[in-house]
Design a protein around this motif. Sequence first.
Motif, PDB file in Angstrom:
ATOM      1  N   VAL A  27      -9.451  10.032  -3.271  1.00  0.00           N
ATOM      2  CA  VAL A  27      -9.041   8.742  -3.843  1.00  0.00           C
ATOM      3  C   VAL A  27      -8.136   7.993  -2.872  1.00  0.00           C
ATOM      4  O   VAL A  27      -8.263   6.785  -2.685  1.00  0.00           O
ATOM      5  CB  VAL A  27      -8.337   8.946  -5.199  1.00  0.00           C
ATOM      6  CG1 VAL A  27      -7.786   7.622  -5.723  1.00  0.00           C
ATOM      7  CG2 VAL A  27      -9.287   9.552  -6.213  1.00  0.00           C
ATOM      8  N   ASN A  28      -7.219   8.720  -2.253  1.00  0.00           N
ATOM      9  CA  ASN A  28      -6.301   8.095  -1.307  1.00  0.00           C
ATOM     10  C   ASN A  28      -7.055   7.467  -0.135  1.00  0.00           C
ATOM     11  O   ASN A  28      -6.727   6.358   0.304  1.00  0.00           O
ATOM     12  CB  ASN A  28      -5.308   9.139  -0.794  1.00  0.00           C
ATOM     13  CG  ASN A  28      -4.289   8.562   0.164  1.00  0.00           C
ATOM     14  OD1 ASN A  28      -4.530   8.499   1.367  1.00  0.00           O
ATOM     15  ND2 ASN A  28      -3.149   8.147  -0.355  1.00  0.00           N
ATOM     16  N   LEU A 127       2.868  -2.661  -3.581  1.00  0.00           N
ATOM     17  CA  LEU A 127       1.997  -1.488  -3.485  1.00  0.00           C
ATOM     18  C   LEU A 127       1.477  -1.050  -4.849  1.00  0.00           C
ATOM     19  O   LEU A 127       0.478  -0.330  -4.938  1.00  0.00           O
ATOM     20  CB  LEU A 127       2.734  -0.330  -2.814  1.00  0.00           C
ATOM     21  CG  LEU A 127       2.999  -0.466  -1.315  1.00  0.00           C
ATOM     22  CD1 LEU A 127       3.760   0.745  -0.798  1.00  0.00           C
ATOM     23  CD2 LEU A 127       1.695  -0.637  -0.548  1.00  0.00           C
ATOM     24  N   ASP A 128       2.165  -1.485  -5.918  1.00  0.00           N
ATOM     25  CA  ASP A 128       1.696  -1.156  -7.264  1.00  0.00           C
ATOM     26  C   ASP A 128       0.319  -1.752  -7.529  1.00  0.00           C
ATOM     27  O   ASP A 128      -0.438  -1.239  -8.368  1.00  0.00           O
ATOM     28  CB  ASP A 128       2.684  -1.667  -8.317  1.00  0.00           C
ATOM     29  CG  ASP A 128       3.991  -0.884  -8.292  1.00  0.00           C
ATOM     30  OD1 ASP A 128       3.986   0.240  -7.752  1.00  0.00           O
ATOM     31  OD2 ASP A 128       5.003  -1.403  -8.815  1.00  0.00           O
ATOM     32  N   PRO A 132      -2.643   3.105  -7.517  1.00  0.00           N
ATOM     33  CA  PRO A 132      -2.423   3.361  -8.945  1.00  0.00           C
ATOM     34  C   PRO A 132      -1.161   4.204  -9.165  1.00  0.00           C
ATOM     35  O   PRO A 132      -0.795   5.023  -8.309  1.00  0.00           O
ATOM     36  CB  PRO A 132      -3.681   4.141  -9.361  1.00  0.00           C
ATOM     37  CG  PRO A 132      -4.709   3.811  -8.323  1.00  0.00           C
ATOM     38  CD  PRO A 132      -3.956   3.599  -7.044  1.00  0.00           C
ATOM     39  N   ILE A 133      -0.531   4.008 -10.313  1.00  0.00           N
ATOM     40  CA  ILE A 133       0.705   4.735 -10.608  1.00  0.00           C
ATOM     41  C   ILE A 133       0.484   6.242 -10.585  1.00  0.00           C
ATOM     42  O   ILE A 133       1.297   7.005 -10.050  1.00  0.00           O
ATOM     43  CB  ILE A 133       1.280   4.299 -11.973  1.00  0.00           C
ATOM     44  CG1 ILE A 133       1.711   2.831 -11.914  1.00  0.00           C
ATOM     45  CG2 ILE A 133       2.461   5.179 -12.367  1.00  0.00           C
ATOM     46  CD1 ILE A 133       2.240   2.294 -13.231  1.00  0.00           C
ATOM     47  N   TRP A 134      -0.642   6.688 -11.147  1.00  0.00           N
ATOM     48  CA  TRP A 134      -0.904   8.123 -11.191  1.00  0.00           C
ATOM     49  C   TRP A 134      -1.048   8.701  -9.783  1.00  0.00           C
ATOM     50  O   TRP A 134      -0.629   9.830  -9.522  1.00  0.00           O
ATOM     51  CB  TRP A 134      -2.150   8.433 -12.023  1.00  0.00           C
ATOM     52  CG  TRP A 134      -3.452   8.055 -11.364  1.00  0.00           C
ATOM     53  CD1 TRP A 134      -4.170   6.914 -11.537  1.00  0.00           C
ATOM     54  CD2 TRP A 134      -4.186   8.846 -10.405  1.00  0.00           C
ATOM     55  NE1 TRP A 134      -5.299   6.930 -10.760  1.00  0.00           N
ATOM     56  CE2 TRP A 134      -5.343   8.103 -10.052  1.00  0.00           C
ATOM     57  CE3 TRP A 134      -3.993  10.096  -9.816  1.00  0.00           C
ATOM     58  CZ2 TRP A 134      -6.278   8.580  -9.138  1.00  0.00           C
ATOM     59  CZ3 TRP A 134      -4.917  10.573  -8.903  1.00  0.00           C
ATOM     60  CH2 TRP A 134      -6.052   9.819  -8.578  1.00  0.00           C
ATOM     61  N   LEU A 139       1.023  11.866  -5.149  1.00  0.00           N
ATOM     62  CA  LEU A 139       1.456  11.962  -3.758  1.00  0.00           C
ATOM     63  C   LEU A 139       2.912  12.379  -3.618  1.00  0.00           C
ATOM     64  O   LEU A 139       3.275  13.078  -2.661  1.00  0.00           O
ATOM     65  CB  LEU A 139       1.254  10.617  -3.052  1.00  0.00           C
ATOM     66  CG  LEU A 139      -0.180  10.104  -2.941  1.00  0.00           C
ATOM     67  CD1 LEU A 139      -0.183   8.681  -2.385  1.00  0.00           C
ATOM     68  CD2 LEU A 139      -1.010  11.027  -2.064  1.00  0.00           C
ATOM     69  N   HIS A 140       3.747  11.958  -4.563  1.00  0.00           N
ATOM     70  CA  HIS A 140       5.184  12.130  -4.384  1.00  0.00           C
ATOM     71  C   HIS A 140       5.882  12.948  -5.467  1.00  0.00           C
ATOM     72  O   HIS A 140       7.068  13.268  -5.299  1.00  0.00           O
ATOM     73  CB  HIS A 140       5.864  10.756  -4.307  1.00  0.00           C
ATOM     74  CG  HIS A 140       5.361   9.895  -3.210  1.00  0.00           C
ATOM     75  ND1 HIS A 140       4.597   8.761  -3.455  1.00  0.00           N
ATOM     76  CD2 HIS A 140       5.475   9.989  -1.866  1.00  0.00           C
ATOM     77  CE1 HIS A 140       4.286   8.195  -2.304  1.00  0.00           C
ATOM     78  NE2 HIS A 140       4.796   8.918  -1.318  1.00  0.00           N
TER      79      HIS A 140
END
Length: 245
Positions: A27-28, A127-128, A132-134, A139-140
């Motif tokens: 996805v990234n 960046l939002d 996506p928030i998920w 990632l973090h």
Amino acid sequence: MATTMSWGLCVCIHIAIFAWYVFTVSVNCSLKSTERHPGAKSYGGRWKYLTFLNLIMQTVFFGLCILIDIIHLILPAKSLRGGVPTLLVKLRDNIFTVLAFPVGSFVFTSFWTLYAYDRELVYPKYLDDIIPIWLNHALHTIILPLLFVQMYIQNHRYGSRLKGILGLALFAALYLAWVLWVHHVSDIWVYPIMAKLSPVGLVVFLGVASLTMAPLYLLGEKLSRTVWPSSTEKEEAIRACWHFR
């Protein structure tokens, strides 16, 4: 205190985590670049971001865990003494203790600390609309709980503390050199905060960021001994026995 799990249960957990990371990487990599955030299209691509490097490292690590689990499931116990299986376990332990846990913990800690102080320094609001928030949490955030899961289900032997910290320091130095090279070639900073600092401030920031790696290595060692106290006591008893021979 953790208890030893069967290799069958371990491989199921590792497959689930590995599949999650493969999905996250996919996805990234499918995210589209924009003019405000060129991302992969700028010099160095995604490989200039520590978050992406950590994502790849975690994926490879859990893939290695699956390989080791399968070997222990299909080979007889006598075949597991020495040779390739033992080397793979040592490799797994070294990756986890020197890189996977401290770097993953650093990504979690540094990102959310800066985000809480001023998100524009590390993750601008625009960046939002791109990430996506998920995925941001994948990632973090989720990286740390998954590392705790791994620490709980399998004991990882810590080697020489000096060698471990030096190995981590080498990784940090190489990454900082890469970040500086990217700026030298493309005149862009990997993270927004770097563009807002003076030369002295930048040196201080990079120095502090690098020095926080060592405490995270020691934290992993401390937590591992807390989760697996019996194995630690056994190893210390063996060392003491050899010492008095």
